[in-house]
Scaffold this active site. Sequence first.
Site, mmCIF file in Angstrom:
data_model
loop_
_atom_site.group_PDB
_atom_site.id
_atom_site.type_symbol
_atom_site.label_atom_id
_atom_site.label_comp_id
_atom_site.label_asym_id
_atom_site.label_seq_id
_atom_site.Cartn_x
_atom_site.Cartn_y
_atom_site.Cartn_z
ATOM 1 N N CYS A 6 4.884 -0.290 -1.980
ATOM 2 C CA CYS A 6 3.577 0.340 -2.229
ATOM 3 C C CYS A 6 2.892 0.663 -0.899
ATOM 4 O O CYS A 6 2.409 1.781 -0.692
ATOM 5 C CB CYS A 6 2.720 -0.594 -3.080
ATOM 6 S SG CYS A 6 1.172 0.133 -3.649
ATOM 7 N N CYS A 7 2.891 -0.296 0.046
ATOM 8 C CA CYS A 7 2.284 -0.044 1.366
ATOM 9 C C CYS A 7 3.042 1.049 2.120
ATOM 10 O O CYS A 7 2.437 1.855 2.821
ATOM 11 C CB CYS A 7 2.262 -1.320 2.209
ATOM 12 S SG CYS A 7 0.916 -2.460 1.850
ATOM 13 N N CYS B 237 -7.031 -2.829 0.241
ATOM 14 C CA CYS B 237 -7.019 -2.271 -1.113
ATOM 15 C C CYS B 237 -7.497 -3.326 -2.111
ATOM 16 O O CYS B 237 -7.180 -4.517 -1.967
ATOM 17 C CB CYS B 237 -5.611 -1.847 -1.486
ATOM 18 S SG CYS B 237 -4.965 -0.484 -0.513
ATOM 19 N N CYS C 105 -5.185 -6.038 -3.715
ATOM 20 C CA CYS C 105 -4.509 -6.953 -2.787
ATOM 21 C C CYS C 105 -5.493 -7.691 -1.874
ATOM 22 O O CYS C 105 -5.093 -8.212 -0.826
ATOM 23 C CB CYS C 105 -3.505 -6.181 -1.939
ATOM 24 S SG CYS C 105 -2.280 -5.313 -2.926
ATOM 25 N N CYS D 120 0.539 -4.805 6.420
ATOM 26 C CA CYS D 120 0.935 -3.730 5.524
ATOM 27 C C CYS D 120 2.055 -2.861 6.090
ATOM 28 O O CYS D 120 2.566 -1.982 5.411
ATOM 29 C CB CYS D 120 -0.271 -2.841 5.226
ATOM 30 S SG CYS D 120 -1.121 -2.284 6.697
HETATM 31 FE FE1 SF4 Z 1 -0.468 -0.952 -2.350
HETATM 32 FE FE2 SF4 Z 1 -1.742 -3.291 -1.986
HETATM 33 FE FE3 SF4 Z 1 -0.474 -2.073 0.069
HETATM 34 FE FE4 SF4 Z 1 -2.739 -1.062 -0.935
HETATM 35 S S1 SF4 Z 1 -2.489 -3.034 0.144
HETATM 36 S S2 SF4 Z 1 -0.946 0.095 -0.397
HETATM 37 S S3 SF4 Z 1 -2.487 -1.497 -3.166
HETATM 38 S S4 SF4 Z 1 0.456 -2.976 -1.803
#
Ligand code: SF4
Length: 236
Positions: free
Chosen positions: A123-124, A206, A209, A232
Site C-alpha cells: 500500500c505504501c 494516513c 495507520c 513507509c
Molecule cells: Fe497505505 Fe497506511 Fe501506507 Fe498510507 S500509511 S499508504 S494507508 S499502508
Amino acid sequence: MTAIRTERTGDELKSLAESAGRDLEEASALEILTWAAETFGPRFCVTSSMEDAVVAHLASRVLPGVDVVFLDTGYHFPETIGTRDAVEAVMDVNLITLTPRRSVAEQDAEHGPRLHDRDPDLCCALRKVEPLEEGLTAYDAWATGLRRDESPTRAGTPVVGWDEKRRKVKVSPIARWTQADVDAYVAEHGVLTNPLLMDGYASVGCAPCTRRVLEGEDARAGRWAGRAKTECGLHG
Ligand code: SF4
C-alpha cells in the site's frame, strides 16, 4: 550567491551531498537551507506530510516561493488536508500535491479493500513511494523534516545525505533539532501545525495507520502500531 548549475551527474550530486553532510553538520537549519537554495535553486523542493509546516516555513525564508510537495495518499485525516490548504493560502510557497496513479476505489478493485491492513508495504509503495519518485524527477535535491530524536531508526539522519535509491541529495535541515526546538520555532513564528498534534497524536500519517501515542512512547510509536513496520519506504 554562487551560480546555480542545473545539470549535474549523479556522481557529482553524490559528492556534493557527502561533502555538505560533513561541512554542515554543525550549521543551523537556515544555513543548511541557504546552501541548498544556492546550490540547487528551482531543482530543490521541500516535502511535507503536513504534520507541521516548520521546514516549509524555514525554506520559504531563504527561497520564497519554494516548491512544497505534499503526497495525498487518499487516506489522510481531514485535518491534514486542511493544514495543506492553509499552508498554500498563507505561506510564500508553491504547493504541489502528488497523487497515486490509482484512486483508493481503483486500488480496492485491484487488490481488495483495506490493503493497508493486509499488506501495508505494498500500500505504501503504491500510494507513497511510487508517486514521490515520479514527483521528484524534476529535482536534484529534496528536504525533509526528519529528526534524529523521533525514533531509533532516524537517529543517524545526516543533515545532508545521499539518497541512493532516487539518486538525489536529501536535506534534513532540522535533523539535529529536538521536539522542544520545533515547539519553540512554531511558537516564535506562528507556524501552522496539524490540529491532531493537539489531540494526542505525535506523528501524523494516513488515518488507517496512525493512532495517538501513549505517555513515554516515542513520537512515531503511533504509526503502524502493532506491526514491525516503522517507515513507509520514503526514508529507507
Ligand atoms: Fe497505505 Fe497506511 Fe501506507 Fe498510507 S500509511 S499508504 S494507508 S499502508
